[in-house]
Write an enzyme that holds these catalytic residues in place. Structure first.
Site, PDB file in Angstrom:
ATOM      1  N   ASN A   1      -7.440  -3.235  14.081  1.00 20.87           N
ATOM      2  CA  ASN A   1      -8.825  -3.616  13.770  1.00 20.87           C
ATOM      3  C   ASN A   1      -8.874  -4.802  12.803  1.00 20.87           C
ATOM      4  O   ASN A   1      -9.907  -5.074  12.217  1.00 20.87           O
ATOM      5  CB  ASN A   1      -9.580  -2.415  13.179  1.00 20.87           C
ATOM      6  CG  ASN A   1      -8.891  -1.873  11.931  1.00 20.87           C
ATOM      7  OD1 ASN A   1      -7.899  -2.414  11.473  1.00 20.87           O
ATOM      8  ND2 ASN A   1      -9.439  -0.801  11.382  1.00 20.87           N
TER       9      ASN A   1
ATOM     10  N   HIS B   1      -7.007  -5.065  10.032  1.00 20.48           N
ATOM     11  CA  HIS B   1      -6.734  -4.763   8.621  1.00 20.48           C
ATOM     12  C   HIS B   1      -5.420  -5.382   8.167  1.00 20.48           C
ATOM     13  O   HIS B   1      -4.495  -5.576   8.950  1.00 20.48           O
ATOM     14  CB  HIS B   1      -6.818  -3.262   8.314  1.00 20.48           C
ATOM     15  CG  HIS B   1      -5.701  -2.397   8.801  1.00 20.48           C
ATOM     16  ND1 HIS B   1      -5.894  -1.281   9.575  1.00 20.48           N
ATOM     17  CD2 HIS B   1      -4.376  -2.460   8.593  1.00 20.48           C
ATOM     18  CE1 HIS B   1      -4.734  -0.716   9.822  1.00 20.48           C
ATOM     19  NE2 HIS B   1      -3.789  -1.406   9.241  1.00 20.48           N
TER      20      HIS B   1
ATOM     21  N   GLU C   1      -9.420  -2.185   5.193  1.00 18.32           N
ATOM     22  CA  GLU C   1     -10.113  -1.913   6.445  1.00 18.32           C
ATOM     23  C   GLU C   1     -11.373  -2.781   6.573  1.00 18.32           C
ATOM     24  O   GLU C   1     -11.866  -3.309   5.570  1.00 18.32           O
ATOM     25  CB  GLU C   1     -10.524  -0.435   6.476  1.00 18.32           C
ATOM     26  CG  GLU C   1      -9.353   0.540   6.490  1.00 18.32           C
ATOM     27  CD  GLU C   1      -8.753   0.726   7.882  1.00 18.32           C
ATOM     28  OE1 GLU C   1      -8.691  -0.238   8.670  1.00 18.32           O
ATOM     29  OE2 GLU C   1      -8.343   1.858   8.174  1.00 18.32           O
TER      30      GLU C   1
ATOM     31  N   ASP D   1       0.808  -1.220   0.000  1.00 18.18           N
ATOM     32  CA  ASP D   1       0.000   0.000   0.000  1.00 18.18           C
ATOM     33  C   ASP D   1       0.840   1.268   0.000  1.00 18.18           C
ATOM     34  O   ASP D   1       2.063   1.228   0.161  1.00 18.18           O
ATOM     35  CB  ASP D   1      -0.949  -0.010   1.213  1.00 18.18           C
ATOM     36  CG  ASP D   1      -0.258  -0.478   2.498  1.00 18.18           C
ATOM     37  OD1 ASP D   1       0.981  -0.480   2.544  1.00 18.18           O
ATOM     38  OD2 ASP D   1      -0.966  -0.833   3.455  1.00 18.18           O
TER      39      ASP D   1
END
Ligand code: GLP
Length: 241
Positions: free
Chosen positions: A136, A138, A143, A67
């Site tokens: 979380n 990811h 996400e 990313d």
């Protein structure tokens, strides 16, 4: 899935670096999928050290990163290109023309994603994909969502991720709100996934990801379906396992 329980962060980093170097030694022209974040830093340090000793040769390796923040240039110290260059690329004999990340400076999301998908298709599925784990759940910047993503896309970062990543910036305001990320389908196409997790703060999410239901609300949970996952985690991260 294979689990390597490491004593601490250093041990985790060495174990992960050993797996990556085995890949490079066995297939010198392999495609490595690489990750950023604080967790893989120690593994990169080991790889650099072993390269300096003469044990590793990166000259034929191709890398694709997960990313990049939208809007950050390669010269921006917070960009993932800068991170990779600082921590690995500039310190080993990798051919920079064989290192790929999404182009954060491309303002048009469609163009940026199409361009990166073309690159990913061109180099082929990663032989090994290194992954960190977000608080979380990811992976890359995928996400929690309503469905699993497929290919490269532009993502709006969650509040939790913005807060977690603010530690690398002057303040929270400076964290870009969007990023380009490799999709889940592409990540899952890798021949081997190497997930590195460290610290007690990740103990709950790593357990949820592997023992909870497979759901796009916990993107890493999809890894339960991958045939060749290696989890290298320290005792603190596995304390709730
Ligand atoms: C960022 C990256 C992820 C990484 C995550 C966890 O959001 N995009 O690829 O896994 O941070 O980072 P850390 O290892 O610092 O906890």
């Amino acid at each position: 899935m294979r689990i390597y329980k490491a004593k601490n962060y250093e041990d985790m980093s060495r174990k992960a670096a050993n797996i990556i170097s085995a890949q490079v030694i066995m297939k010198p022209d392999c495609v490595l999928g690489l990750a950023t974040g604080s967790t893989p830093l120690g593994a990169y340090r080991n790889l650099v050290e072993w390269y300096e000793k003469g044990d590793l040769d990166f000259s034929e390796v191709v890398t694709v990163n997960l990313d990049e923040y939208k809007g950050l240039t390669r010269e921006n110290p917070q960009s993932y290109y800068y991170f990779m260059n600082e921590n690995l690329f500039s310190k080993v004999n990798i051919d920079k023309d064989r290192t790929f990340l999404p182009d954060g400076t491309e303002p048009d999301s469609n163009t940026a994603c199409l361009k990166y998908n073309k690159i990913l298709k061109g180099v082929g599925a990663p032989d090994l994909q290194l992954l960190g784990l977000g608080h979380n759940g990811h992976i890359g910047f995928n996400e929690p969502a309503e469905h699993f993503s497929t290919e490269t896309h532009c993502i709006t970062l969650s509040e939790q991720t913005i807060k977690a990543n603010a530690r690398f910036f002057e303040n929270e305001e400076e964290v870009p709100r969007q990023a380009y990320t490799m999709g889940i389908k592409t990540i899952m196409s890798a021949r081997m996934i190497l997930l590195v997790v460290s610290g007690e703060a990740k103990a709950d999410i790593v357990k949820t990801a592997f023992y909870g239901p497979i759901t796009p609300q916990v993107p890493a949970s999809i890894l339960q379906l991958h045939p060749n996952v290696v989890l290298v985690a320290d005792e603190a991260a596995l304390s709730k396992w």
